[in-house]
Design an enzyme around this catalytic site. Structure first.
Site, PDB file in Angstrom:
ATOM      1  N   SER A   1       0.670  -1.146   0.032  1.00 59.92           N
ATOM      2  CA  SER A   1      -0.078  -0.009  -0.043  1.00 59.92           C
ATOM      3  C   SER A   1       0.831   1.118  -0.020  1.00 59.92           C
ATOM      4  O   SER A   1       2.264   1.178   0.120  1.00 59.92           O
ATOM      5  CB  SER A   1      -0.935  -0.020   1.249  1.00 59.92           C
ATOM      6  OG  SER A   1      -0.020   0.059   2.489  1.00 59.92           O
ATOM      7  N   LYS A   2       0.347   2.416   0.117  1.00 56.84           N
ATOM      8  CA  LYS A   2       0.894   3.814  -0.236  1.00 56.84           C
ATOM      9  C   LYS A   2       1.804   3.894   0.979  1.00 56.84           C
ATOM     10  O   LYS A   2       2.911   4.532   1.038  1.00 56.84           O
ATOM     11  CB  LYS A   2       0.014   5.025  -0.326  1.00 56.84           C
ATOM     12  CG  LYS A   2      -0.657   4.992  -1.701  1.00 56.84           C
ATOM     13  CD  LYS A   2      -1.774   6.003  -1.542  1.00 56.84           C
ATOM     14  CE  LYS A   2      -2.534   6.184  -2.860  1.00 56.84           C
ATOM     15  NZ  LYS A   2      -3.425   7.116  -2.919  1.00 56.84           N
ATOM     16  N   ARG A   3       1.504   3.060   2.093  1.00 52.86           N
ATOM     17  CA  ARG A   3       2.479   3.431   3.497  1.00 52.86           C
ATOM     18  C   ARG A   3       3.808   2.662   3.262  1.00 52.86           C
ATOM     19  O   ARG A   3       4.694   3.159   4.036  1.00 52.86           O
ATOM     20  CB  ARG A   3       1.722   2.798   4.585  1.00 52.86           C
ATOM     21  CG  ARG A   3       1.377   1.363   4.682  1.00 52.86           C
ATOM     22  CD  ARG A   3       0.771   1.137   5.919  1.00 52.86           C
ATOM     23  NE  ARG A   3       0.491  -0.409   5.968  1.00 52.86           N
ATOM     24  CZ  ARG A   3       1.260  -1.281   6.522  1.00 52.86           C
ATOM     25  NH1 ARG A   3       2.337  -0.999   7.098  1.00 52.86           N
ATOM     26  NH2 ARG A   3       0.918  -2.603   6.796  1.00 52.86           N
TER      27      ARG A   3
ATOM     28  N   GLY B   1       5.515   3.207   0.520  1.00 51.32           N
ATOM     29  CA  GLY B   1       6.196   4.179  -0.518  1.00 51.32           C
ATOM     30  C   GLY B   1       5.405   4.014  -2.057  1.00 51.32           C
ATOM     31  O   GLY B   1       4.257   3.872  -1.895  1.00 51.32           O
TER      32      GLY B   1
END
Length: 568
Positions: free
Chosen positions: A300-302, A304
Site C-alpha cells: 500500500s501507499k504506506r 512507498g
C-alpha cells in the site's frame, strides 16, 4: 473454454449479443420455472478455442503495480497463445471514476509496452469497451433473467435489510438475505410497483449444493451455496452491480481466460451462477496472488511508491518494470532473471505462476533497473541522459561530445535515469575546502599536499597539463606518468592528492576521464549557470590563493566529505 453443467432449474438459452431495451417497471413477473430451490452442483474445466483475455481496470486512481502485473500476465499469455488482449474500462462507479484517471491508466499501459487489440480507443467487434456505455445490455440480460425466474424484485428497505443482518449476527449465522420477496405473488409485486416503492433485482441462489472450479493456478476451489443468499444484480437506482457487469461483459466479449488477482476469487461463485443462468460457458480462471510488502502485508501507499506512474517519474525504465513485475510470482525454472518482453512471451506459462504472495523489493527493482539501463544502446542512453540533463538545467544542450563522454563516464554508477542529475552535478562540483577540512581528508592534507599543489600549478601554468588534456585520456595518462616520476610519487600517494586538487573530492569515477571532461566542460559553454561550475582556470586560481597554513592548523571537521554519486 470452461463450461458449466447444472441442474435443469438453472438452464436457459443464450441471449443475442445485441439485446432489446430494458423492461418497464409495469412488466408482470412471469416465472417460467418453479420457485422451489433445487440442489446445485457445477464444475468448470478448460476447453479449446481462440484465446481472448482482458484487463479491466477501474478508472478511480492510478495504475497500481499489482494491476500492472495482472495486465502483463494477461498480455504475455495472450501473445504466447496467438490470442487477443482486450482492454475494458470498468467505470460503473460513477462517483469515483474520472476521465483523467482513465487516460492515466492507458498512458501507463502504453509506457509499459502493453498494446491491446480491442479497447475504448481502438474499438473492436465486441464494443463498447466502457461499462458505462453498456447499461442497456445489462438491463436486457436482467430482464431475461427476470422473465425466466432466476431473478426477482426485492422491495426490502435498508432498515429491513439491516434488521436481517442483526438477527443473523445474533444467531451466529452468515449475514445472507432471507429471501423475503423471493416467493411474492404477482398481486403483491404489482401493489408495490403501483406505490413506486424502490426495489432491487436479486438472483435466486439454490439453497443446497456447491460450486467447483479448476483454477489454473490454485487447482480445485469449491464453495458451498448455503452461505451465499440471494444477491443483488441491479440496484434500486437502475445501476448494475460489479459481478453482473463483469459476467455479462466477459461472456459477450467471448473471454476465454480470466486472469486476475486472488482478491476476486470469492466473486467467482456469484459469477458462475450468472453464467449458467444465462446459458453461457464459463471461461477458465487463474487467480494470481497479491503483491506483498516486505512485512508481508498487502502493498500500500504506506510502503512507498505503488503506482506505475510514480516509478516512471522516479526514472525507471519500462523494460525494467516489465521484467521485475513478471518475476513477482513467476519464473521460467532457470536461474535467469533478465527477460525482454519478447522473451517473456516465448517462455511464459500460467502453470508456473506461484500460489504464494510475492514480495515487492524496491531495492532489487532499482538494481534491476540499473542493469537494464546499462544495457541500453549507447546512442539511446546518450539521448536519455542528455534530455534529463537539459530538462533539469545542468546543461543547456542535450547533444554533443560532452554529453556523450559524460554518459560513458557516469553510466556504470547510475541505476535510475533521475540519478544522472546528481551524478553529473556532483562531478562538476568542486568542494575542495570541505574535503580538506574533513576527517577523511586529513591524511591527504598531511602528506605534503601544499608541495604537490605547487608542482601541479607549475605544470598547469606551463600549459604542459593543458596540452596533455587536449589529447584526451591518452594524453592524460602520459602526463600523469611523467608527473609522478618528477614528484617521486606513485599509486595512491600520487592519485589521491591529484584527485582532491583537481576534482575537490576523495572519490569518484575514473580520474583521468573526469579531468578530461572537466577541461572540456570549461570550454563547452553549455554548463547551466545554476550549477556553480568552476572551470580548471578557476580551480587553479583558488589553489593559488589557498591558505595552506590555516587548513593545516585547524581542527578537522568530524563530517563525511562530499563524494561522487558514482563509486570509485
Amino acid at each position: 473454454m470452461a463450461t458449466l453443467a447444472g441442474s435443469p432449474w438453472l438452464r436457459t438459452r443464450i441471449l443475442p449479443e445485441v439485446a432489446p431495451p430494458f423492461f418497464q417497471q409495469t412488466l408482470f413477473f412471469r416465472p417460467l420455472v418453479s420457485y422451489r430451490r433445487r440442489r446445485f452442483s457445477v464444475s468448470a474445466s478448460a476447453g479449446d478455442g481462440e484465446v481472448r483475455v482482458r484487463f479491466a481496470p477501474s478508472p478511480t486512481g492510478n495504475l497500481h503495480v499489482g494491476g500492472a502485473r495482472t495486465a502483463l500476465f494477461n498480455y504475455i499469455f495472450a501473445r504466447s497463445k496467438g490470442g487477443k488482449f482486450i482492454l475494458r474500462i470498468e467505470d460503473t462507479d460513477l462517483e469515483r471514476s474520472t476521465k483523467q484517471s482513465e487516460e492515466a491508466v492507458l498512458r501507463d499501459l502504453q509506457w509499459l509496452g502493453l498494446d491491446w487489440d480491442e479497447g475504448p480507443d481502438v474499438g473492436g467487434e465486441y464494443g463498447p469497451y466502457r461499462q458505462s456505455e453498456r447499461n442497456s445490455l445489462y438491463k436486457s440480460y436482467c430482464e431475461k433473467l427476470l422473465e425466466d425466474g432466476y431473478v426477482y424484485r426485492c422491495f426490502c428497505s435498508n432498515e429491513e435489510l439491516e434488521e436481517m443482518k442483526e438477527i443473523a449476527k445474533a444467531k451466529q449465522l452468515p449475514p445472507v438475505y432471507t429471501g423475503k420477496w423471493s416467493t411474492a405473488t404477482e398481486k403483491e409485486i404489482e401493489e408495490q410497483l403501483e406505490r413506486g416503492t424502490p426495489h432491487t433485482y436479486r438472483f435466486r441462489v439454490p439453497r443446497e449444493g456447491n460450486l467447483k472450479i479448476n483454477d489454473l493456478i490454485r487447482g480445485e476451489v469449491s464453495w458451498n451455496l448455503d452461505t451465499l443468499g440471494d444477491f443483488v444484480l441491479m440496484r434500486s437506482n437502475g445501476q448494475p452491480v460489479y459481478n453482473f457487469c463483469v459476467t455479462v461483459d466477459d461472456a459477450t466479449m467471448k473471454i476465454s481466460h480470466v486472469i486476475r488477482a486472488e482478491e476476486h476469487l470469492p466473486n467467482t461463485l456469484r459469477q458462475a451462477l450468472i453464467y449458467n443462468a444465462l446459458g453461457f460457458s464459463m471461461p477458465s480462471f487463474a487467480h494470481v496472488s497479491l503483491i506483498l510488502a516486505p512485512d508481508r502485508s498487502k502493498l500500500s501507499k504506506r510502503h512507498g511508491a505503488t503506482s506505475v506512474g510514480q516509478y516512471r517519474d522516479m526514472g525507471y525504465l519500462p523494460q525494467a518494470m516489465v521484467n521485475y513485475l513478471a518475476l513477482l510470482g513467476w519464473g521460467d525454472g532457470t536461474e535467469n532473471e533478465f527477460f525482454t518482453i519478447d522473451q517473456l512471451v516465448e517462455k511464459f506459462s500460467i502453470e508456473r505462476v506461484n500460489k504464494s504472495g510475492a514480495i515487492f523489493d524496491s531495492t532489487k527493482l532499482r538494481w534491476m533497473n540499473g542493469q537494464h539501463l546499462r544495457s541500453v544502446p549507447a546512442g539511446e542512453l546518450v539521448k536519455i541522459f542528455g534530455e534529463q540533463w537539459k530538462n533539469t538545467g545542468i546543461l543547456l544542450s542535450s547533444e554533443g561530445t560532452l554529453v556523450e563522454e559524460a554518459t560513458e563516464l557516469l553510466k556504470d554508477g547510475i541505476d535510475l535515469i533521475t540519478d544522472s542529475h546528481s551524478a553529473l552535478k556532483n562531478l562538476l562540483s568542486y568542494p575542495l575546502h570541505s574535503t580538506l577540512s574533513s576527517e577523511e581528508g586529513k591524511p591527504v592534507l598531511e602528506d605534503k599536499l601544499p608541495e604537490l599543489a605547487a608542482s601541479l600549478i607549475s605544470a598547469y601554468d606551463s600549459r604542459e597539463l593543458l596540452e596533455a588534456l587536449e589529447e584526451g585520456h591518452a594524453g592524460w595518462q602520459k602526463w600523469v606518468k611523467g608527473f609522478g616520476k618528477a614528484t617521486k610519487r606513485k599509486g595512491k600517494s600520487l592519485f589521491m592528492p591529484l584527485r582532491v586538487l583537481l576534482t575537490g573530492k576523495l572519490h569518484g569515477p575514473d580520474m583521468g576521464s573526469s579531468v578530461v571532461l572537466l577541461h572540456r566542460a570549461g570550454q563547452s559553454g553549455i554548463i547551466g549557470p545554476e550549477v556553480g561550475f568552476l572551470s580548471l582556470d578557476q580551480r587553479f586560481d583558488l589553489l593559488r590563493e589557498l591558505d595552506w597554513d590555516a587548513l593545516t592548523d585547524q581542527e578537522p571537521k568530524l563530517e563525511p566529505t562530499t563524494s561522487a554519486a558514482v563509486p570509485h
